[in-house]
Write an enzyme that holds these catalytic residues in place. Structure first.
Site, PDB file in Angstrom:
ATOM      1  N   ASN A   1     -28.227  24.413 -69.970  1.00  0.00           N
ATOM      2  CA  ASN A   1     -27.380  23.247 -69.715  1.00  0.00           C
ATOM      3  C   ASN A   1     -27.756  22.180 -70.737  1.00  0.00           C
ATOM      4  OD1 ASN A   1     -26.005  21.048 -68.756  1.00  0.00           O
ATOM      5  ND2 ASN A   1     -27.244  20.792 -66.903  1.00  0.00           N
TER       6      ASN A   1
ATOM      7  N   LYS B   1     -26.380  19.409 -71.266  1.00  0.00           N
ATOM      8  CA  LYS B   1     -26.059  18.049 -70.799  1.00  0.00           C
ATOM      9  C   LYS B   1     -25.348  17.285 -71.919  1.00  0.00           C
ATOM     10  CE  LYS B   1     -30.130  18.387 -67.922  1.00  0.00           C
ATOM     11  NZ  LYS B   1     -30.990  17.750 -66.968  1.00  0.00           N
TER      12      LYS B   1
ATOM     13  N   HIS C   1     -23.894  19.912 -60.164  1.00  0.00           N
ATOM     14  CA  HIS C   1     -25.216  19.633 -60.729  1.00  0.00           C
ATOM     15  C   HIS C   1     -25.770  18.346 -60.113  1.00  0.00           C
ATOM     16  CE1 HIS C   1     -28.305  18.472 -63.623  1.00  0.00           C
ATOM     17  NE2 HIS C   1     -28.388  19.765 -63.897  1.00  0.00           N
TER      18      HIS C   1
ATOM     19  N   GLU D   1     -27.179  15.836 -61.269  1.00  0.00           N
ATOM     20  CA  GLU D   1     -26.837  14.575 -61.946  1.00  0.00           C
ATOM     21  C   GLU D   1     -25.428  14.118 -61.555  1.00  0.00           C
ATOM     22  OE1 GLU D   1     -27.901  15.999 -65.804  1.00  0.00           O
ATOM     23  OE2 GLU D   1     -29.994  15.993 -65.169  1.00  0.00           O
TER      24      GLU D   1
ATOM     25  N   GLU E   1     -31.751  24.031 -57.523  1.00  0.00           N
ATOM     26  CA  GLU E   1     -32.318  23.028 -58.422  1.00  0.00           C
ATOM     27  C   GLU E   1     -32.842  21.846 -57.605  1.00  0.00           C
ATOM     28  OE1 GLU E   1     -30.869  23.455 -62.658  1.00  0.00           O
ATOM     29  OE2 GLU E   1     -29.457  22.127 -61.680  1.00  0.00           O
TER      30      GLU E   1
ATOM     31  N   GLY F   1     -35.606  17.599 -65.046  1.00  0.00           N
ATOM     32  CA  GLY F   1     -35.890  16.664 -66.136  1.00  0.00           C
ATOM     33  C   GLY F   1     -37.145  15.834 -65.924  1.00  0.00           C
TER      34      GLY F   1
ATOM     35  N   SER G   1     -37.187  21.916 -64.740  1.00  0.00           N
ATOM     36  CA  SER G   1     -38.368  21.903 -65.620  1.00  0.00           C
ATOM     37  C   SER G   1     -38.921  23.301 -65.914  1.00  0.00           C
ATOM     38  CB  SER G   1     -39.458  20.995 -65.043  1.00  0.00           C
ATOM     39  OG  SER G   1     -38.983  19.656 -64.969  1.00  0.00           O
TER      40      SER G   1
HETATM   41  C1  PEP Z   1     -30.796  21.153 -65.419  1.00  0.00           C
HETATM   42  O1  PEP Z   1     -30.255  20.309 -66.113  1.00  0.00           O
HETATM   43  O2  PEP Z   1     -30.109  21.871 -64.706  1.00  0.00           O
HETATM   44  C2  PEP Z   1     -32.243  21.280 -65.467  1.00  0.00           C
HETATM   45  C3  PEP Z   1     -32.807  22.153 -64.687  1.00  0.00           C
HETATM   46  O3  PEP Z   1     -32.918  20.444 -66.343  1.00  0.00           O
HETATM   47  P1  PEP Z   1     -34.464  20.579 -66.786  1.00  0.00           P
HETATM   48  O4  PEP Z   1     -34.707  22.018 -67.129  1.00  0.00           O
HETATM   49  O5  PEP Z   1     -34.590  19.675 -67.974  1.00  0.00           O
HETATM   50  O6  PEP Z   1     -35.302  20.141 -65.635  1.00  0.00           O
END
Ligand code: PEP
Length: 260
Positions: free
Chosen positions: A9, A11, A98, A100, A172, A178, A217
């Site tokens: 992803n 973003k 997601h 976010e 998630e 993040g 992460s």
């Molecule tokens: C994501 O954006 O779905 C995500 C898991 O980000 P990160 O790996 O940076 O935590």
């Protein structure tokens, strides 16, 4: 045996030059498309880069995904993009719900809207990646499994058997996205096993075939332990998907689970 699925992803990152360089780096790192036959791999760029990135992916075995979709097929929805448009651009997957979009961006997305998006994407032939996950407050209050059930059931409501056959779920935890803070393999496995159990109530034995990705992460040094859990079928990768070497290393960790 479920085929692991690793999706990046991106973003709202990269420019077109860097997006092309990243794809070239991933292609170079994977070497042949053989790896993509044992592990499904996708990259999800910002929607304006779907077309050019699709061109860069030709012949690579790497699939394309979008980061969001609007549920209506067309009309006065300024700034939005429909499922058919995403498909036209060459995408096969779309991330929906997601964290976010649920918790950070603009007017905040609710489970009803997420459900409409899942159905619209599925009806257009896309594979939805339905994201679910608890906040840190919900985890501390012991509500994690309850939240996951609610988001999964709400997201899957009215979804046809045909869409349910290909949908991907991404667990998630919001507190891990993040932040550099990652769920332990045991925490991930507990959540994934719970989701699979709840999914079984909705779609029966199909639940055993449904891929449930972990996201939050994931890095080259923790991917193997996470992907080694019985109900973790690859990952949805944010930050680490922007570095070709890291993304390829994470794909290799998923590959190692099918080579055992
Ligand atoms: C994501 O954006 O779905 C995500 C898991 O980000 P990160 O790996 O940076 O935590």
């Amino acid at each position: 045996m479920r085929k692991p699925f690793v999706a990046g992803n991106w973003k709202m990152n990269l420019d077109l030059v860097r997006a092309r360089e990243l794809v070239a780096g991933i292609r170079g790192g994977l070497g042949t498309d053989a790896d993509c036959r044992r592990v499904d791999v996708a990259v999800c760029p910002p929607s304006v880069y779907l077309f050019p990135v699709a061109n860069e992916l030709v012949g690579s075995g790497i699939a394309l995904g979008a980061q969001d979709v609007y549920p209506e097929p067309k009309g006065a929805f300024t700034g939005e993009v429909s499922a058919e448009m995403i498909k036209d651009a060459g995408a096969q997957y779309v991330i929906i719900g997601h964290s976010e979009r649920r918790h950070t961006i603009g007017h905040l997305e609710d489970d009803r809207m997420i459900n409409l998006k899942v159905k619209a994407a599925g009806a257009a032939g896309l594979t939805p990646i339905l994201c679910v996950g608890e906040t840190i407050g919900e985890r501390k209050r012991g509500q994690t499994l309850e939240v996951l059930t609610f988001q999964l059931v709400a997201g899957m409501t009215g979804v046809s058997a045909e869409i349910a056959e290909r949908i991907v779920i991404a667990y998630e935890p919001v507190w891990a996205i993040g932040t550099g803070e990652v769920a332990t393999p045991d925490q991930a496995q507990e959540a994934h096993a719970h989701l699979r159990g709840e999914l079984r109530k909705l779609v029966g034995d199909q639940a055993d075939q449904t891929r449930i990705q972990y996201g939050g992460s994931v890095k080259p040094d923790n991917a193997a332990d996470l992907f080694g859990q019985p109900d973790v079928d690859g990952g949805l990768i944010g930050g680490a998907s922007l570095k070709a070497d890291d993304f390829v290393a994470i794909i290799s960790a998923a590959l190692a689970t099918v080579q055992r």
